[in-house]
Design an enzyme around this catalytic site. Sequence first.
Site, PDB file in Angstrom:
ATOM      1  CD  GLU A  33      31.484  24.268  33.955  1.00  0.00           C
ATOM      2  OE1 GLU A  33      32.527  24.350  33.920  1.00  0.00           O
ATOM      3  OE2 GLU A  33      30.870  23.176  33.792  1.00  0.00           O
ATOM      4  CG  ASN A  56      32.032  30.409  30.541  1.00  0.00           C
ATOM      5  OD1 ASN A  56      33.008  29.757  29.461  1.00  0.00           O
ATOM      6  ND2 ASN A  56      32.402  31.242  31.569  1.00  0.00           N
ATOM      7  CG  HIS A  91      48.011  34.392  25.642  1.00  0.00           C
ATOM      8  ND1 HIS A  91      46.212  33.380  26.559  1.00  0.00           N
ATOM      9  CD2 HIS A  91      48.010  35.155  26.482  1.00  0.00           C
ATOM     10  CE1 HIS A  91      46.526  34.270  27.949  1.00  0.00           C
ATOM     11  NE2 HIS A  91      47.230  34.886  27.743  1.00  0.00           N
ATOM     12  CB  ALA A 119      30.219  31.931  22.853  1.00  0.00           C
ATOM     13  CD  GLN A 134      42.096  34.736  28.831  1.00  0.00           C
ATOM     14  OE1 GLN A 134      41.076  34.136  28.464  1.00  0.00           O
ATOM     15  NE2 GLN A 134      43.034  34.261  29.562  1.00  0.00           N
TER      16      GLN A 134
END
Length: 231
Positions: A200, A198, A106, A216, A88
């Site tokens: 969270e 992630n 995107h 990450a 993205q």
Amino acid sequence: MSKIVILTGAGISAESGIETFRAETGLWAQHRVEDVATPEGFARDPALVVEFYNMRRQLAAEALPNAAHKALARLEEEHNGDVLVVTQNVDDLHERGGSKNLIHMHGALNSALCAVCQHRWDAPVTMQVGAACPSCGAQAARPDIVWFGEMPYQMDRIFDAISRADIFVAIGTSGNVYPAAGFVAEAARAGAQTLEINLERSAVGAQFDEAQLGPATQTVPAWVDSILRRD
């Protein structure tokens, strides 16, 4: 020979210094989304939109790929199977990190698009309002970015890959933006094992089979190591 599809979002580039859409400081905090990330905003004030993406392009050019980007490139190179990264993000950190099998759903900061004939070309660091298309000559250049209200790129290819995936992983995504937020449900219907990596749990985190939480740059290399050990 497992097929792996990986969706990445802003969280994978955050540790390279590229702010997320929801950052409370920086460029996004200074502008309304409606003004800089919609076709209507571009129609109202193209100079504002072009300058916004000029600044984003400059910031992205100064950033460096981090350990997570490089780990995914290593997975693509060494995995005994297919690896597709669907991002993205509009920065080019995946490419500079070494990824080759990549879809920018995107769009991309380093690409320009003709609004008349859809021709694409390498964007200069500083785009000009009303720049001419090198293909048709129309003064209709715009950033090659998918704005809110527009259809993401290569959706047929993405859904086809998800339908064939053995493993689907989402890294650094919020789960708030569709259609990407719906990919995990598509993968689960196709029988893929699903994993969220992630800081969270995301808005769709409960739909994943498993979650690995943490930065990450730590979690992605560790996951890649675990996959390569299984190969």
